[in-house]
Design an enzyme around this catalytic site. Structure first.
Site, PDB file in Angstrom:
ATOM      1  CG  ASP A  40      -3.144   1.876  -1.767  1.00  0.00           C
ATOM      2  OD1 ASP A  40      -4.319   1.648  -2.111  1.00  0.00           O
ATOM      3  OD2 ASP A  40      -2.615   1.357  -0.772  1.00  0.00           O
ATOM      4  CD  GLU A  65      -0.852   1.474   4.372  1.00  0.00           C
ATOM      5  OE1 GLU A  65      -0.543   2.152   3.361  1.00  0.00           O
ATOM      6  OE2 GLU A  65      -2.023   1.157   4.659  1.00  0.00           O
ATOM      7  CG  HIS A  96      -5.153  -1.698  -1.076  1.00  0.00           C
ATOM      8  ND1 HIS A  96      -5.465  -0.654  -0.242  1.00  0.00           N
ATOM      9  CD2 HIS A  96      -6.147  -2.613  -0.912  1.00  0.00           C
ATOM     10  CE1 HIS A  96      -6.607  -0.941   0.396  1.00  0.00           C
ATOM     11  NE2 HIS A  96      -7.028  -2.112   0.011  1.00  0.00           N
ATOM     12  CG  HIS A 152      -1.680  -1.081   1.614  1.00  0.00           C
ATOM     13  ND1 HIS A 152      -3.043  -1.077   1.430  1.00  0.00           N
ATOM     14  CD2 HIS A 152      -1.389  -2.294   2.160  1.00  0.00           C
ATOM     15  CE1 HIS A 152      -3.560  -2.231   1.841  1.00  0.00           C
ATOM     16  NE2 HIS A 152      -2.581  -2.986   2.289  1.00  0.00           N
TER      17      HIS A 152
HETATM   18 ZN   LIG Z   1      -4.087   0.557   0.584  1.00  0.00          ZN
END
Ligand SMILES: [Zn+2]
Length: 202
Positions: A177, A128, A167, A46
């Site tokens: 993303d 992330e 994602h 992400h």
């Molecule tokens: Zn995401």
């Protein structure tokens, strides 16, 4: 004095009870048990930045621990009620933050599907990258991501290079993303370069 040029195993890149020693631990309440039959065999990449497009603040930690101050930025009012998390965040500096142990379920994917299986949170690990869709990520971030990916592939053999997805790939109508600026080719090339080694914990 002679220097030993053999590269010793980096003890910080090991797991202890699902936690990466190299990561700063910032536990999120937004986690729970995975289904008992779940096998972790997917890695989801992400991006996030808070406020959007700004880097380096404390807001992602606050967001993932349900402590975001809605008066700090207008955008925060929109997202303050969300209960979400990821396993890791890799900051622009390369710093790694861990919110959820890998064996637990983090709440990062939302409604999602990978190869016909829904609810990807059940069987995936979410990372992330601090960033936005259309700005190049820092090389330190790729280096950290590759080290983490290798570690995860060692410890969760179901995660293979074919089982790493953005994602946007598992929630194509909702999410964009990690975005076009995420250099999958560079990431996969770095990943292919080094041997995996054995698992760190049983
Ligand atoms: Zn995401």
């Amino acid at each position: 004095m002679l220097r030993n040029d053999a590269c010793p195993p980096d003890e910080r890149f090991q797991l202890t009870r699902g936690r990466l020693r190299a990561a700063r631990q910032c536990p999120s309440p937004n986690q729970d048990l995975r289904p008992s039959e779940a096998v972790v065999d997917l890695l989801v990449i992400h991006n996030i930045s808070l406020p959007p497009g700004e880097f380096g603040g404390p807001w992602i930690d606050d967001f993932f621990t349900n402590r975001l101050d809605p008066s700090a930025h207008p955008y925060f009012e929109d997202i303050k009620a969300l209960k979400v998390s990821s396993h890791l965040l890799i900051r622009r500096s390369g710093e790694i933050v861990q919110y959820v142990p890998f064996h637990r379920r983090a709440w990062h994917a939302g409604q999602s599907e990978f190869h016909g299986r829904c609810n990807c949170n059940d069987f995936s690990i979410g990372i992330e990258m601090e960033g936005v869709d259309d700005l190049a990520f820092a090389d330190t971030q790729y280096q950290a991501l590759v080290r983490v990916t290798r570690l995860l592939m060692r410890n969760y053999p179901g995660i293979t290079p074919h089982r790493i997805a953005g994602h946007s790939e598992i929630a194509p109508n909702r999410k964009t993303d990690p975005g076009p600026a995420f250099d999958w080719r560079h990431y996969r090339q770095l990943l292919a370069r080094a041997p995996l080694g054995g698992p760190d914990e049983g």
